[in-house]
Design a protein around this motif. Structure first.
Motif, PDB file in Angstrom:
ATOM      1  N   SER A 129     -20.293 -85.279  23.563  1.00 11.35           N
ATOM      2  CA  SER A 129     -19.666 -85.232  22.403  1.00 11.35           C
ATOM      3  C   SER A 129     -18.556 -84.261  22.592  1.00 11.35           C
ATOM      4  O   SER A 129     -18.412 -83.379  21.706  1.00 11.35           O
ATOM      5  CB  SER A 129     -20.295 -85.158  21.212  1.00 11.35           C
ATOM      6  OG  SER A 129     -21.262 -86.199  21.126  1.00 11.35           O
ATOM      7  N   GLU A 130     -18.141 -83.949  23.873  1.00 13.41           N
ATOM      8  CA  GLU A 130     -16.901 -82.978  23.931  1.00 13.41           C
ATOM      9  C   GLU A 130     -15.910 -83.742  24.685  1.00 13.41           C
ATOM     10  O   GLU A 130     -15.101 -83.233  25.569  1.00 13.41           O
ATOM     11  CB  GLU A 130     -17.310 -81.812  24.727  1.00 13.41           C
ATOM     12  CG  GLU A 130     -18.295 -80.867  24.052  1.00 13.41           C
ATOM     13  CD  GLU A 130     -17.617 -80.129  22.915  1.00 13.41           C
ATOM     14  OE1 GLU A 130     -16.602 -79.928  22.937  1.00 13.41           O
ATOM     15  OE2 GLU A 130     -18.237 -79.331  22.373  1.00 13.41           O
ATOM     16  N   ALA A 179     -12.311 -84.011  36.957  1.00 18.06           N
ATOM     17  CA  ALA A 179     -12.654 -83.743  38.242  1.00 18.06           C
ATOM     18  C   ALA A 179     -11.843 -82.456  38.858  1.00 18.06           C
ATOM     19  O   ALA A 179     -12.228 -81.762  39.395  1.00 18.06           O
ATOM     20  CB  ALA A 179     -12.187 -84.954  39.156  1.00 18.06           C
ATOM     21  N   PHE A 180     -10.653 -82.313  38.168  1.00 17.08           N
ATOM     22  CA  PHE A 180      -9.798 -81.039  38.645  1.00 17.08           C
ATOM     23  C   PHE A 180     -10.309 -79.682  38.302  1.00 17.08           C
ATOM     24  O   PHE A 180     -10.403 -78.863  38.930  1.00 17.08           O
ATOM     25  CB  PHE A 180      -8.219 -81.043  38.122  1.00 17.08           C
ATOM     26  CG  PHE A 180      -7.791 -82.534  38.225  1.00 17.08           C
ATOM     27  CD1 PHE A 180      -7.813 -83.430  39.478  1.00 17.08           C
ATOM     28  CD2 PHE A 180      -6.870 -82.680  37.299  1.00 17.08           C
ATOM     29  CE1 PHE A 180      -7.198 -84.490  39.613  1.00 17.08           C
ATOM     30  CE2 PHE A 180      -6.126 -84.329  37.613  1.00 17.08           C
ATOM     31  CZ  PHE A 180      -6.298 -84.831  38.841  1.00 17.08           C
ATOM     32  N   PHE A 181     -11.137 -79.761  37.094  1.00 18.07           N
ATOM     33  CA  PHE A 181     -11.675 -78.743  36.599  1.00 18.07           C
ATOM     34  C   PHE A 181     -13.115 -78.362  37.356  1.00 18.07           C
ATOM     35  O   PHE A 181     -13.530 -77.312  37.826  1.00 18.07           O
ATOM     36  CB  PHE A 181     -12.015 -78.792  35.070  1.00 18.07           C
ATOM     37  CG  PHE A 181     -10.812 -78.425  34.252  1.00 18.07           C
ATOM     38  CD1 PHE A 181     -10.397 -77.201  34.081  1.00 18.07           C
ATOM     39  CD2 PHE A 181     -10.271 -79.494  33.586  1.00 18.07           C
ATOM     40  CE1 PHE A 181      -9.240 -76.933  33.380  1.00 18.07           C
ATOM     41  CE2 PHE A 181      -9.004 -79.123  33.014  1.00 18.07           C
ATOM     42  CZ  PHE A 181      -8.517 -77.906  32.606  1.00 18.07           C
ATOM     43  N   TYR A 182     -13.780 -79.453  37.611  1.00 18.00           N
ATOM     44  CA  TYR A 182     -14.811 -79.361  38.478  1.00 18.00           C
ATOM     45  C   TYR A 182     -14.405 -78.738  40.084  1.00 18.00           C
ATOM     46  O   TYR A 182     -15.135 -77.909  40.468  1.00 18.00           O
ATOM     47  CB  TYR A 182     -15.683 -80.939  38.802  1.00 18.00           C
ATOM     48  CG  TYR A 182     -16.142 -81.663  37.381  1.00 18.00           C
ATOM     49  CD1 TYR A 182     -16.608 -80.747  36.306  1.00 18.00           C
ATOM     50  CD2 TYR A 182     -16.070 -83.125  37.523  1.00 18.00           C
ATOM     51  CE1 TYR A 182     -17.029 -81.439  35.467  1.00 18.00           C
ATOM     52  CE2 TYR A 182     -16.669 -83.601  36.473  1.00 18.00           C
ATOM     53  CZ  TYR A 182     -17.021 -82.818  35.549  1.00 18.00           C
ATOM     54  OH  TYR A 182     -17.477 -83.649  34.290  1.00 18.00           O
ATOM     55  N   GLY A 212     -16.159 -70.425  28.240  1.00 20.77           N
ATOM     56  CA  GLY A 212     -15.941 -69.192  27.124  1.00 20.77           C
ATOM     57  C   GLY A 212     -14.440 -69.340  27.079  1.00 20.77           C
ATOM     58  O   GLY A 212     -13.878 -69.053  25.938  1.00 20.77           O
ATOM     59  N   SER A 213     -13.863 -69.457  28.262  1.00 20.20           N
ATOM     60  CA  SER A 213     -12.280 -69.075  28.204  1.00 20.20           C
ATOM     61  C   SER A 213     -11.665 -70.488  27.300  1.00 20.20           C
ATOM     62  O   SER A 213     -10.741 -70.238  26.717  1.00 20.20           O
ATOM     63  CB  SER A 213     -11.661 -69.261  29.663  1.00 20.20           C
ATOM     64  OG  SER A 213     -12.320 -68.238  30.323  1.00 20.20           O
ATOM     65  N   ALA A 214     -12.042 -71.680  27.694  1.00 21.62           N
ATOM     66  CA  ALA A 214     -11.726 -73.050  27.017  1.00 21.62           C
ATOM     67  C   ALA A 214     -11.892 -72.727  25.482  1.00 21.62           C
ATOM     68  O   ALA A 214     -11.043 -72.910  24.550  1.00 21.62           O
ATOM     69  CB  ALA A 214     -12.137 -74.062  27.480  1.00 21.62           C
ATOM     70  N   LYS A 215     -13.090 -72.184  25.141  1.00 17.51           N
ATOM     71  CA  LYS A 215     -13.597 -72.145  23.556  1.00 17.51           C
ATOM     72  C   LYS A 215     -12.401 -71.102  22.797  1.00 17.51           C
ATOM     73  O   LYS A 215     -11.975 -71.248  21.871  1.00 17.51           O
ATOM     74  CB  LYS A 215     -14.826 -71.615  23.548  1.00 17.51           C
ATOM     75  CG  LYS A 215     -15.498 -72.953  23.785  1.00 17.51           C
ATOM     76  CD  LYS A 215     -17.270 -72.487  23.382  1.00 17.51           C
ATOM     77  CE  LYS A 215     -18.213 -73.643  23.421  1.00 17.51           C
ATOM     78  NZ  LYS A 215     -19.480 -73.334  23.107  1.00 17.51           N
ATOM     79  N   ILE A 216     -12.228 -69.851  23.731  1.00 19.53           N
ATOM     80  CA  ILE A 216     -11.161 -68.941  23.105  1.00 19.53           C
ATOM     81  C   ILE A 216      -9.857 -69.458  22.895  1.00 19.53           C
ATOM     82  O   ILE A 216      -9.339 -69.126  21.992  1.00 19.53           O
ATOM     83  CB  ILE A 216     -11.372 -67.864  23.909  1.00 19.53           C
ATOM     84  CG1 ILE A 216     -12.499 -66.998  23.879  1.00 19.53           C
ATOM     85  CG2 ILE A 216     -10.190 -66.718  23.706  1.00 19.53           C
ATOM     86  CD1 ILE A 216     -12.824 -65.919  25.081  1.00 19.53           C
ATOM     87  N   MET A 217      -9.476 -70.278  23.960  1.00 21.11           N
ATOM     88  CA  MET A 217      -7.921 -70.838  23.888  1.00 21.11           C
ATOM     89  C   MET A 217      -7.834 -71.827  22.653  1.00 21.11           C
ATOM     90  O   MET A 217      -6.861 -71.985  22.023  1.00 21.11           O
ATOM     91  CB  MET A 217      -7.586 -71.404  25.268  1.00 21.11           C
ATOM     92  CG  MET A 217      -6.349 -72.027  25.349  1.00 21.11           C
ATOM     93  SD  MET A 217      -5.694 -72.455  27.133  1.00 21.11           S
ATOM     94  CE  MET A 217      -5.616 -71.164  27.830  1.00 21.11           C
ATOM     95  N   MET A 218      -9.151 -72.651  22.401  1.00 22.39           N
ATOM     96  CA  MET A 218      -9.022 -73.601  21.434  1.00 22.39           C
ATOM     97  C   MET A 218      -9.232 -73.020  20.179  1.00 22.39           C
ATOM     98  O   MET A 218      -8.678 -73.835  18.856  1.00 22.39           O
ATOM     99  CB  MET A 218     -10.208 -74.503  21.528  1.00 22.39           C
ATOM    100  CG  MET A 218     -10.282 -75.453  22.772  1.00 22.39           C
ATOM    101  SD  MET A 218      -8.827 -76.604  22.927  1.00 22.39           S
ATOM    102  CE  MET A 218      -9.717 -77.783  21.733  1.00 22.39           C
TER     103      MET A 218
END
Length: 273
Positions: A129-130, A179-182, A212-218
């Motif tokens: 659910s993300e 896939a790019f992030f993996y 954590g970085s993605a959540k901060i950015m969002m």
């Protein structure tokens, strides 16, 4: 559109369709009793009925007949056959939602004509659910139907409305993006391993840092550049690492990755015409 009165039919109940169904039920957006699925065999139908808690059929035509909103969740190469099969059950009062990668709306509309169509490009994040979904509407779909589908997929993560000419970019960034992030996270972890830290520990460090970085950015009002500068103190460790990325021109690298992936998505769309 009153979702309490609607029946939702899923033709094809593979991983992505199952993730959508589970997410919609767990978020209480749709009740399980309002969902019908169609599988390729009795065994598969029985398995999905148990795991998803929904009514399952081995009959695409009957599924389409009973549903108000029909999700086409089969492989792109199977879309035409499925549409020709269910076409006789469709009407202007129904809505077809396709998640088949590369199959453009005009291909679908050429078969089912005046039936409203909405195309969605989901990604693997739906499993938790993300998800991140791009949504575009066909020539006869209404704004109300479009808003409903955008809202529906927002219960599985986030979704945004785009024009269809942008869908190949959406495919490249979010469809293929996991896939790019993996790969990026894996290679950061490999770097840690080569420098002496256990791979599993390196992977945990890299993956959790990405989360954590993605959540901060969002959630931040700061731009990505400002966030980078906040961590990159002058003369510090981060500044050195960012400088290496600039020298290696990672911006050009990622532009090339997204461009090549977009071109492949475009080619798939032409193949399915």
């Amino acid at each position: 559109m009153n979702k309490e009165e609607l029946k939702f039919g899923f033709i094809g109940c593979g991983k992505m369709a199952s993730a959508i169904i589970k997410g919609l039920i767990s978020s209480k957006f749709i009740k399980a009793e309002n969902i019908i699925g169609s599988a390729i065999s009795k065994e598969h139908a029985e398995q999905k009925e148990k795991s998803l808690g929904i009514k399952m059929l081995v009959d695409n035509i009957e599924t389409a007949k009973q549903a108000d909103i029909i999700f086409i969740c089969v492989k792109p190469s199977q879309v035409r056959d499925v549409l020709f099969e269910i076409n006789g059950t469709l009407s202007k009062e129904k809505l077809v939602v396709s998640i088949a990668a590369g199959v453009k709306i005009d291909v679908i509309e050429d078969i089912i004509h005046s039936v409203p169509v909405i195309r969605v490009m989901p990604n693997a994040g739906l499993l938790l659910s993300e998800g991140m979904c791009g949504v575009t509407k066909g020539t006869t779909a209404t704004d109300e139907q479009m808003n409903f589908v955008v809202d529906l997929f927002s219960h599985l993560g986030k979704s945004l409305s785009v024009t269809e000419d942008m869908m190949d970019i959406v495919t490249a960034i979010s469809g293929s993006g996991p896939a790019f992030f993996y790969k990026t996270i894996h290679e950061i972890a490999l770097a840690g391993e080569k420098l002496g830290l256990d791979y599993e520990k390196s992977l945990l460090l890299a993956a959790q840092t990405a989360i954590g970085s993605a959540k901060i950015m969002m959630t931040s009002d700061l731009t990505p550049e400002e966030l980078i500068n906040n961590i990159s103190t002058k003369g510090g460790c981060t500044e050195v690492g960012v400088s290496v990325m600039n020298e290696e021109n990672t911006e050009k690298l990622f532009e090339e990755i997204i461009r090549k992936t977009k071109e492949k998505a475009e080619a798939l769309g032409k193949w399915h015409k």
